[in-house]
Design a protein around this motif. Structure first.
Motif, PDB file in Angstrom:
ATOM      1  N   GLU A  23       0.804  -1.248  -0.134  1.00 37.90           N
ATOM      2  CA  GLU A  23      -0.102   0.044   0.120  1.00 37.90           C
ATOM      3  C   GLU A  23       0.919   1.138  -0.111  1.00 37.90           C
ATOM      4  O   GLU A  23       0.515   2.131  -0.821  1.00 37.90           O
ATOM      5  CB  GLU A  23      -0.990  -0.071   1.116  1.00 37.90           C
ATOM      6  CG  GLU A  23      -2.236  -0.721   1.168  1.00 37.90           C
ATOM      7  CD  GLU A  23      -3.040  -0.950   2.276  1.00 37.90           C
ATOM      8  OE1 GLU A  23      -4.141  -0.279   2.270  1.00 37.90           O
ATOM      9  OE2 GLU A  23      -2.526  -1.279   3.364  1.00 37.90           O
ATOM     10  N   GLN A  24       1.838   1.395   0.812  1.00 38.20           N
ATOM     11  CA  GLN A  24       2.744   2.384   1.009  1.00 38.20           C
ATOM     12  C   GLN A  24       3.384   2.604  -0.233  1.00 38.20           C
ATOM     13  O   GLN A  24       3.860   3.900  -0.752  1.00 38.20           O
ATOM     14  CB  GLN A  24       3.701   2.293   2.294  1.00 38.20           C
ATOM     15  CG  GLN A  24       2.808   2.422   3.535  1.00 38.20           C
ATOM     16  CD  GLN A  24       3.764   2.070   4.607  1.00 38.20           C
ATOM     17  OE1 GLN A  24       5.035   2.678   4.776  1.00 38.20           O
ATOM     18  NE2 GLN A  24       3.782   1.097   5.418  1.00 38.20           N
ATOM     19  N   PHE A  26       2.884   2.159  -3.331  1.00 40.22           N
ATOM     20  CA  PHE A  26       1.989   2.551  -4.554  1.00 40.22           C
ATOM     21  C   PHE A  26       1.166   3.949  -4.254  1.00 40.22           C
ATOM     22  O   PHE A  26       0.565   4.430  -4.970  1.00 40.22           O
ATOM     23  CB  PHE A  26       1.126   1.513  -5.025  1.00 40.22           C
ATOM     24  CG  PHE A  26       1.898   0.400  -5.899  1.00 40.22           C
ATOM     25  CD1 PHE A  26       2.177   0.583  -6.993  1.00 40.22           C
ATOM     26  CD2 PHE A  26       2.463  -0.749  -5.045  1.00 40.22           C
ATOM     27  CE1 PHE A  26       2.880  -0.151  -7.882  1.00 40.22           C
ATOM     28  CE2 PHE A  26       3.114  -1.500  -5.810  1.00 40.22           C
ATOM     29  CZ  PHE A  26       3.469  -1.370  -7.163  1.00 40.22           C
ATOM     30  N   LEU A  27       1.146   4.428  -2.884  1.00 47.14           N
ATOM     31  CA  LEU A  27       0.368   5.321  -2.525  1.00 47.14           C
ATOM     32  C   LEU A  27       0.406   6.599  -3.383  1.00 47.14           C
ATOM     33  O   LEU A  27      -0.482   7.342  -3.626  1.00 47.14           O
ATOM     34  CB  LEU A  27       0.754   5.780  -1.123  1.00 47.14           C
ATOM     35  CG  LEU A  27      -0.157   6.518  -0.319  1.00 47.14           C
ATOM     36  CD1 LEU A  27      -1.706   5.920   0.003  1.00 47.14           C
ATOM     37  CD2 LEU A  27       0.446   7.215   1.066  1.00 47.14           C
ATOM     38  N   ASN A  28       1.678   7.003  -3.752  1.00 50.29           N
ATOM     39  CA  ASN A  28       2.034   8.352  -4.529  1.00 50.29           C
ATOM     40  C   ASN A  28       2.110   7.902  -5.886  1.00 50.29           C
ATOM     41  O   ASN A  28       2.812   8.720  -6.646  1.00 50.29           O
ATOM     42  CB  ASN A  28       2.884   9.102  -4.018  1.00 50.29           C
ATOM     43  CG  ASN A  28       2.792   9.883  -2.468  1.00 50.29           C
ATOM     44  OD1 ASN A  28       1.225  10.053  -2.191  1.00 50.29           O
ATOM     45  ND2 ASN A  28       3.387   9.499  -1.504  1.00 50.29           N
ATOM     46  N   SER A  32      -1.246   4.081 -10.602  1.00 51.57           N
ATOM     47  CA  SER A  32      -1.653   3.212  -9.943  1.00 51.57           C
ATOM     48  C   SER A  32      -3.285   3.241  -9.405  1.00 51.57           C
ATOM     49  O   SER A  32      -3.609   4.371  -9.421  1.00 51.57           O
ATOM     50  CB  SER A  32      -0.878   2.832  -8.432  1.00 51.57           C
ATOM     51  OG  SER A  32      -1.459   2.024  -7.542  1.00 51.57           O
ATOM     52  N   ASP A  33      -3.924   2.005  -9.373  1.00 52.81           N
ATOM     53  CA  ASP A  33      -5.291   2.254  -8.763  1.00 52.81           C
ATOM     54  C   ASP A  33      -5.271   2.015  -7.353  1.00 52.81           C
ATOM     55  O   ASP A  33      -6.470   1.834  -6.852  1.00 52.81           O
ATOM     56  CB  ASP A  33      -6.263   1.189  -9.434  1.00 52.81           C
ATOM     57  CG  ASP A  33      -5.712  -0.370  -9.467  1.00 52.81           C
ATOM     58  OD1 ASP A  33      -4.838  -0.700  -8.639  1.00 52.81           O
ATOM     59  OD2 ASP A  33      -6.460  -1.071  -9.794  1.00 52.81           O
ATOM     60  N   HIS A  34      -4.216   1.713  -6.622  1.00 46.66           N
ATOM     61  CA  HIS A  34      -4.092   1.651  -5.348  1.00 46.66           C
ATOM     62  C   HIS A  34      -4.662   0.331  -4.641  1.00 46.66           C
ATOM     63  O   HIS A  34      -5.064   0.192  -3.574  1.00 46.66           O
ATOM     64  CB  HIS A  34      -4.499   2.745  -4.582  1.00 46.66           C
ATOM     65  CG  HIS A  34      -4.042   4.232  -5.010  1.00 46.66           C
ATOM     66  ND1 HIS A  34      -2.447   4.506  -5.055  1.00 46.66           N
ATOM     67  CD2 HIS A  34      -4.381   5.071  -5.978  1.00 46.66           C
ATOM     68  CE1 HIS A  34      -2.351   5.577  -5.500  1.00 46.66           C
ATOM     69  NE2 HIS A  34      -3.362   6.022  -6.165  1.00 46.66           N
ATOM     70  N   THR A  35      -4.686  -0.506  -5.519  1.00 48.56           N
ATOM     71  CA  THR A  35      -5.357  -2.029  -5.119  1.00 48.56           C
ATOM     72  C   THR A  35      -4.157  -3.173  -5.155  1.00 48.56           C
ATOM     73  O   THR A  35      -4.690  -4.258  -5.133  1.00 48.56           O
ATOM     74  CB  THR A  35      -6.619  -2.455  -5.920  1.00 48.56           C
ATOM     75  OG1 THR A  35      -6.184  -2.701  -7.186  1.00 48.56           O
ATOM     76  CG2 THR A  35      -7.708  -1.317  -5.578  1.00 48.56           C
ATOM     77  N   SER A  91       7.344  -4.301  -4.841  1.00 55.41           N
ATOM     78  CA  SER A  91       7.062  -2.922  -3.981  1.00 55.41           C
ATOM     79  C   SER A  91       8.244  -2.802  -2.959  1.00 55.41           C
ATOM     80  O   SER A  91       8.937  -3.782  -2.439  1.00 55.41           O
ATOM     81  CB  SER A  91       6.004  -3.456  -3.269  1.00 55.41           C
ATOM     82  OG  SER A  91       4.845  -3.585  -3.708  1.00 55.41           O
TER      83      SER A  91
END
Length: 179
Positions: A23-24, A26-28, A32-35, A91
């Motif tokens: 999650e962290q 791809f946060l910014n 990304s679709d953040h999933t 990641s």
């Protein structure tokens, strides 16, 4: 290679850390679709999951700072379906990015995949990052991705010489990628 890190297969006790890390990471990321963290969890429950190819980078103090997952995908042509691997996702915690950890994970995942007799790895990724590890446009091998993405972001690498020589067609992702 950094000597303060080790790369090992993930363990079930690592799952909450990997979820948070992903999650962290791809946060910014605007693309990304953040999933991605949910994708990891779905892939673990699918037939595409290969435990030996879900790796973490861990500091010598036991902190997990990176994760890579290679899972099975198919390349479908008139001749049939060939199983290869896909990187999804790679990641690294933001504060540990740009230190070579992603490259370490990628190279080790490639090494382990080759030992398991996989011939190639595909990915959808940053056009300036992955070529330094030997990735080329998948279209140069006659491989197409099933979604609208820039050609230079759809990449492949052979894990053995001519690993993709006779392989071409459309990438078929497992349902876990779309749920």
């Amino acid at each position: 290679m950094r000597n303060d890190l080790s790369i090992r297969e993930e363990k079930s006790k690592d799952f909450p850390f990997i979820r948070s890390l992903t999650e962290q990471a791809f946060l910014n990321v605007p693309e990304s679709d953040h999933t991605e963290h949910l994708l990891v969890e779905r892939l673990r429950q699918s037939e595409a999951y290969i435990p030996e190819l879900s790796l973490v980078a861990e500091t010598n103090t036991g902190k997990i700072v990176g994760h890579i997952l290679l899972s099975k995908v198919g390349i479908v042509s008139e001749e049939g379906t060939t199983t290869v691997l896909s990187v999804a996702p790679l990641s690294v915690l933001p504060e540990f990015q740009r230190q070579g950890i992603g490259g370490m994970l990628l190279r080790e995942a490639h090494r382990r995949a080759a030992l398991l007799s996989y011939k190639a790895v595909l990915l959808l990724g940053h056009k300036d990052y992955y070529p330094r590890f030997g990735y080329r446009k998948a279209s140069s091998y006659g491989i197409r991705f099933p979604f609208n993405a820039p050609d230079e972001c759809c990449m492949a690498i052979e894990l053995e010489p001519d690993g993709l020589k006779e392989i071409h067609g459309l990438v078929h992702y497992p349902n876990a990628f779309f749920e």
